[in-house]
Motif scaffolding. Structure first.
Motif, PDB file in Angstrom:
ATOM      1  N   GLY A 109     -64.045   8.157  49.651  1.00 13.55           N
ATOM      2  CA  GLY A 109     -62.393   8.127  49.418  1.00 13.55           C
ATOM      3  C   GLY A 109     -61.966   6.842  49.390  1.00 13.55           C
ATOM      4  N   TYR A 110     -62.712   5.872  49.057  1.00 11.19           N
ATOM      5  CA  TYR A 110     -62.279   4.315  48.984  1.00 11.19           C
ATOM      6  C   TYR A 110     -61.450   4.365  47.528  1.00 11.19           C
ATOM      7  N   GLY A 111     -60.264   3.557  47.670  1.00 13.26           N
ATOM      8  CA  GLY A 111     -59.422   3.078  46.711  1.00 13.26           C
ATOM      9  C   GLY A 111     -58.227   2.229  47.118  1.00 13.26           C
ATOM     10  N   ALA A 112     -57.512   1.775  46.187  1.00 14.39           N
ATOM     11  CA  ALA A 112     -56.329   0.792  46.672  1.00 14.39           C
ATOM     12  C   ALA A 112     -55.268   1.613  47.820  1.00 14.39           C
ATOM     13  N   LYS A 113     -55.308   1.219  48.774  1.00 11.79           N
ATOM     14  CA  LYS A 113     -53.978   1.800  49.457  1.00 11.79           C
ATOM     15  C   LYS A 113     -52.813   0.794  49.378  1.00 11.79           C
ATOM     16  N   VAL A 114     -51.565   1.077  48.845  1.00 17.24           N
ATOM     17  CA  VAL A 114     -50.712   0.378  48.679  1.00 17.24           C
ATOM     18  C   VAL A 114     -49.406   0.560  49.783  1.00 17.24           C
ATOM     19  N   VAL A 115     -49.267  -0.323  50.648  1.00 24.48           N
ATOM     20  CA  VAL A 115     -48.139  -0.215  51.484  1.00 24.48           C
ATOM     21  C   VAL A 115     -46.618  -0.222  50.808  1.00 24.48           C
TER      22      VAL A 115
ATOM     23  N   TRP B 145     -49.221   3.161  58.585  1.00 19.10           N
ATOM     24  CA  TRP B 145     -50.151   3.276  57.378  1.00 19.10           C
ATOM     25  C   TRP B 145     -51.549   2.728  57.652  1.00 19.10           C
ATOM     26  N   VAL B 146     -51.796   2.392  58.789  1.00 21.27           N
ATOM     27  CA  VAL B 146     -53.288   1.949  59.290  1.00 21.27           C
ATOM     28  C   VAL B 146     -53.928   3.115  60.098  1.00 21.27           C
TER      29      VAL B 146
END
Length: 300
Positions: free
Chosen positions: A266-272, A123-124
Motif C-alpha cells: 500500500g506504499y504511496g505518497a501521503k499528502v497532508v 493523518w498519522v
C-alpha cells in the motif's frame, strides 16, 4: 552512546520512521516510530517489563484522552546485538499494555493493542514509539533518549511527483505513486534527486532525515537533499534541517508530504492537506518551491 535496532526488531511492522514527528524525542534521531501490520504493539525488544504507566496527552477530538508507557529493562544479549550498554532501558508509547511489571518479553511478543493517541496528527497512522535511556537516566522523563539507528538498508525510490488519488482521509490523501519496487520484501522510501531515501514531514516539521549515515545514523556534514529540482534540506547532526520551502499539489500549497520507509504494497505518497479536497481518481502533480513563510507545525 547510541542504540542500533536490529533487523528482526522490525518483524511485524510494515513501516518505520525516525523523524516524522514534531516531538523533541525525535530530534537528532533519538526515537523511532514503528507502524504495525494489524493494530498490535509487537515488542521490538527483549527484556523484563519494569513498569507500565498511564499518561495524559493533548486533547484531540479524533484521539484518546490518555496514552500509555511501557518501560522494559533490556536483556544483556539484546543490548549486545544493538551495540547498547548493558542496563539500557526501552520506552514504548502508544500501546495499551497487556503486560505487567515482571513479565518477560521477547522480540515479536504482543504487548497489547495500539491506541490512537493525541500525541500525533490526524493523518498519522497508529504506531509504536520506541526510545531508549542510558542505565543511569530516568525512564519516565519525556527527554533524555539515546540516539537510535536502524540496521536495515532502505531502497531509494525515484519519483517525478505525479500520481492519482486512491484514498482520502480527513486531513490527507494517498497517491498510487511512487510504487514499491519489492512489496513485502525490502524497505523503500522516496528518493531525493541525489538518490538518497528521505524521512520526515516535509516541510511541516522543522527537520527530517535520511535513511543511512554512519553506524550511529549520523550524516556527513556536507549532506544536502534536493527534491523535484529544489533544495529541501542540509545535514544537521543525524538529521536534516529543512530549508524554507512549500510543497505544492497541482500548483497550490498544501501542508506537506509525509515520508517514511515502507515494505507494504500500500506504499504511496501521503499528502497532508487538511484545507484541500481531492477526489478519488484525481491526478495530482507535486512540486517544491522556496518559501518566505513555510508551514511549520509544532507539538501542541
Amino acid at each position: 552512546m547510541s542504540v542500533t535496532l536490529p533487523l528482526d526488531s522490525l518483524d511485524g511492522y510494515r513501516r518505520f520512521s525516525r523523524f516524522n514527528s514534531p516531538y523533541p524525542a525525535h530530534d537528532d534521531g533519538r526515537a523511532v516510530d514503528l507502524y504495525p501490520e494489524a493494530g498490535r504493539g509487537i515488542s521490538p525488544v527483549s527484556g523484563v517489563v519494569r513498569e507500565t504507566r498511564t499518561v495524559g496527552c493533548p486533547d484531540r477530538p479524533y484521539a484518546a484522552s490518555e496514552d500509555h508507557l511501557i518501560v522494559v529493562d533490556l536483556d544483556d544479549e539484546w543490548c549486545r546485538r544493538a551495540g547498547a550498554e548493558p542496563g539500557t532501558v526501552a520506552r514504548v508509547l502508544h500501546v495499551i499494555p497487556e503486560v505487567s511489571p515482571g513479565d518477560r518479553v521477547a522480540v515479536g511478543d504482543d504487548l497489547g493493542p495500539t491506541t490512537r493517541s493525541g500525541f500525533f496528527g490526524q493523518w498519522v497512522d497508529d504506531h509504536v514509539h520506541l526510545g531508549f535511556r542510558a542505565p543511569d537516566a530516568s525512564a519516565l522523563r519525556a527527554s533524555g533518549s539515546l540516539p537510535v539507528a536502524v540496521d536495515v538498508a532502505v531502497e531509494p525510490v525515484p519519483w517525478d511527483g505525479c500520481g492519482t488519488v486512491i484514498e482520502r482521509g480527513p486531513t490527507h490523501v494517498l497517491l498510487d505513486a511512487p510504487t514499491h519496487p519489492d512489496p513485502g520484501g525490502t524497505f523503500a522510501a522516496l528518493a531525493s534527486d541525489e538518490g538518497v531515501p528521505l524521512d520526515g514531514g516535509l516541510a511541516h516539521y522543522a527537520g527530517g532525515g535520511v535513511f543511512g549515515g554512519d553506524s550511529a545514523g549520523r550524516l556527513d556534514e556536507r549532506t544536502t537533499a534536493t527534491l523535484f529540482g529544489t533544495r529541501v534540506g542540509a545535514a544537521d547532526g543525524r538529521g536534516l534541517a529543512w530549508d524554507p520551502v512549500d510543497v505544492l499539489a497541482n500548483g497550490e500549497r498544501v501542508v506537506g508530504l509525509s515520508l517514511f520507509a515502507a515494505r507494504d504494497a500500500g506504499y504511496g505518497a501521503k499528502v497532508v492537506c487538511p484545507d484541500r479536497e481531492f477526489e478519488i481518481g484525481e491526478a495530482v502533480s507535486l512540486g517544491v518551491v522556496p518559501s518566505d513563510d513555510p508551514i511549520r507545525l509544532g507539538a501542541g
